[in-house]
Design a protein around this motif. Sequence first.
Motif, PDB file in Angstrom:
ATOM      1  N   THR A 177       0.837  -1.212   0.000  1.00 22.66           N
ATOM      2  CA  THR A 177       0.000   0.000   0.000  1.00 22.66           C
ATOM      3  C   THR A 177       0.869   1.258   0.000  1.00 22.66           C
ATOM      4  O   THR A 177       0.573   2.231  -0.701  1.00 22.66           O
ATOM      5  N   SER A 178       1.927   1.214   0.810  1.00 24.99           N
ATOM      6  CA  SER A 178       2.783   2.403   0.948  1.00 24.99           C
ATOM      7  C   SER A 178       3.453   2.746  -0.376  1.00 24.99           C
ATOM      8  O   SER A 178       3.502   3.914  -0.784  1.00 24.99           O
ATOM      9  N   SER A 192       0.911   4.445   6.662  1.00 24.79           N
ATOM     10  CA  SER A 192       1.167   4.236   5.225  1.00 24.79           C
ATOM     11  C   SER A 192       0.426   5.272   4.380  1.00 24.79           C
ATOM     12  O   SER A 192       0.815   5.547   3.258  1.00 24.79           O
ATOM     13  N   PHE A 241      -7.963   1.658  10.190  1.00 23.48           N
ATOM     14  CA  PHE A 241      -7.286   0.518  10.829  1.00 23.48           C
ATOM     15  C   PHE A 241      -7.546   0.463  12.336  1.00 23.48           C
ATOM     16  O   PHE A 241      -7.598  -0.604  12.922  1.00 23.48           O
ATOM     17  N   ASP A 298      -7.022   4.287   0.439  1.00 18.26           N
ATOM     18  CA  ASP A 298      -6.284   3.093   0.865  1.00 18.26           C
ATOM     19  C   ASP A 298      -7.359   2.064   1.220  1.00 18.26           C
ATOM     20  O   ASP A 298      -8.110   2.261   2.182  1.00 18.26           O
ATOM     21  N   GLN A 346      -8.037  -2.324   4.295  1.00 20.36           N
ATOM     22  CA  GLN A 346      -8.853  -2.855   5.404  1.00 20.36           C
ATOM     23  C   GLN A 346     -10.307  -3.105   4.982  1.00 20.36           C
ATOM     24  O   GLN A 346     -11.118  -3.518   5.813  1.00 20.36           O
ATOM     25  N   LYS A 362      -3.921  -8.917   4.021  1.00 19.71           N
ATOM     26  CA  LYS A 362      -4.900  -8.865   5.114  1.00 19.71           C
ATOM     27  C   LYS A 362      -6.144  -9.642   4.681  1.00 19.71           C
ATOM     28  O   LYS A 362      -6.100 -10.842   4.521  1.00 19.71           O
TER      29      LYS A 362
HETATM   30  C1  LIG Z   1      -5.107   1.242   6.615  1.00 15.35           C
HETATM   31  C2  LIG Z   1      -3.824   0.503   6.384  1.00 15.35           C
HETATM   32  N1  LIG Z   1      -3.106   0.754   5.285  1.00 15.35           N
HETATM   33  C3  LIG Z   1      -1.967   0.091   5.005  1.00 15.35           C
HETATM   34  C4  LIG Z   1      -1.489  -0.876   5.858  1.00 15.35           C
HETATM   35  C5  LIG Z   1      -0.253  -1.612   5.495  1.00 15.35           C
HETATM   36  O1  LIG Z   1       0.550  -0.907   4.597  1.00 15.35           O
HETATM   37  P1  LIG Z   1       1.580  -1.683   3.654  1.00 15.35           P
HETATM   38  O2  LIG Z   1       0.754  -2.512   2.697  1.00 15.35           O
HETATM   39  O3  LIG Z   1       2.316  -0.607   2.980  1.00 15.35           O
HETATM   40  O4  LIG Z   1       2.434  -2.516   4.542  1.00 15.35           O
HETATM   41  C6  LIG Z   1      -2.206  -1.159   7.033  1.00 15.35           C
HETATM   42  C7  LIG Z   1      -1.793  -2.157   8.031  1.00 15.35           C
HETATM   43  O5  LIG Z   1      -0.766  -2.686   8.222  1.00 15.35           O
HETATM   44  C8  LIG Z   1      -3.398  -0.471   7.281  1.00 15.35           C
HETATM   45  O6  LIG Z   1      -4.126  -0.742   8.365  1.00 15.35           O
END
Ligand SMILES: Cc1ncc(COP(=O)(O)O)c(C=O)c1O
Length: 358
Positions: free
Chosen positions: A66-67, A94, A142, A167, A170, A193
């Motif tokens: 995601t980041s 993120s 989250f 994003d 979740q 997830k």
């Molecule tokens: C809302 C949200 N975005 C992103 C992530 C994770 O980000 P990435 O996929 O960059 O590790 C999380 C949890 O770890 C999250 O709760």
Amino acid sequence: MVYLNHAAISPMSFRVREAVAKYLERRALKGIEPYPWAQKMALETKQLLGQLLHCPAEDIAFVLNTSEGLNVLANGIDWKPGDRILLNRLEFPSNLYPFLNLQRHGVIIDFVEPVDWKITPEMIEAKLTPDTRVLSISFVQFLTGQRADLKAIGDLCLKHKLLFAVDVIQGIPHSHINMQEAKIDFLSSGSHKWLIAPEGTGFIAVSEHARSLIHQSTLGWTSVTDPFTFDNLDPERLRPDSGRYENGTLNFAGISGLKAALQFAFEFGIEEMQKQTLDLTEYFIDRLQSRGVHVLTPTPRSERAGIVTFEMENATEIHERLTKQSIIISNRAGKLRAAPHFYNTEDEMRRLFVALFD
Ligand SMILES: Cc1ncc(COP(=O)(O)O)c(C=O)c1O
């Protein structure tokens, strides 16, 4: 084990494990031979993602997580000093760091401050300024588990001519989302997830309009049309689809797992998944409230998904005790977060509830 931690990371289904193993075996035995098959498989996975998100498969690009996806957006826009970005103060980092990183270019970050752990479209609109160019929020928060009213927020963004980024990690696949209906320009997610797929198999969906605004902050050999033309290198020869943001060879092992996970989700039924997770969270919220426990997660079905966060004294001790009993939930910022998926049962939620007060 009672596994109620899908908001952190999910156990992979055997079908996902088999799909990844099958791909690895082909690579081990045949070297380059499965490459054309893998490219077709990645395209089919984009089609399944398009079906899930309600967007054309051409809008999808694979990224690491995601980041990384949100960094494609943050670093791809031609920012001017004084441009503003609106974020929710409670976001997972993120969805914050890629934008905070732009402050060195004179970009200003504004925050919506939640009230009673919630934000509403009206609170977002009140924070907009003539210089706000992007709004980026999570589909499902989250920490609190609040599910955003994407359609209302998308209408706002269109009205104020903002780029709307979400994003979705979740919220999918267990909550209905329609990228076109909600007028989402850019969306980012990982797959480890609720999608129950491997890590490192993230993806973005970038609308055609957003592609015209998001330049290549990175450029690779698969960003261009005709990537095997080596004698006429031309960075302007960009692919028309979002695959331009992928840059190079994909994580085919992970994507094989994601494809199997998506096929399974569609076989089970997205609506059914949504109903199951909402029924389980409703049951649990009712029980917690009947004991006077403060629940942070909104109670209406339309405002939550699979997360239930609640406050109890000695959260750390309780969390440790549950872990010893193989009841797996999260402790986030001193709050307890249970995250059941479609295959959990009411009996498992009851076991968690009883164990909380042991
Ligand atoms: C809302 C949200 N975005 C992103 C992530 C994770 O980000 P990435 O996929 O960059 O590790 C999380 C949890 O770890 C999250 O709760």
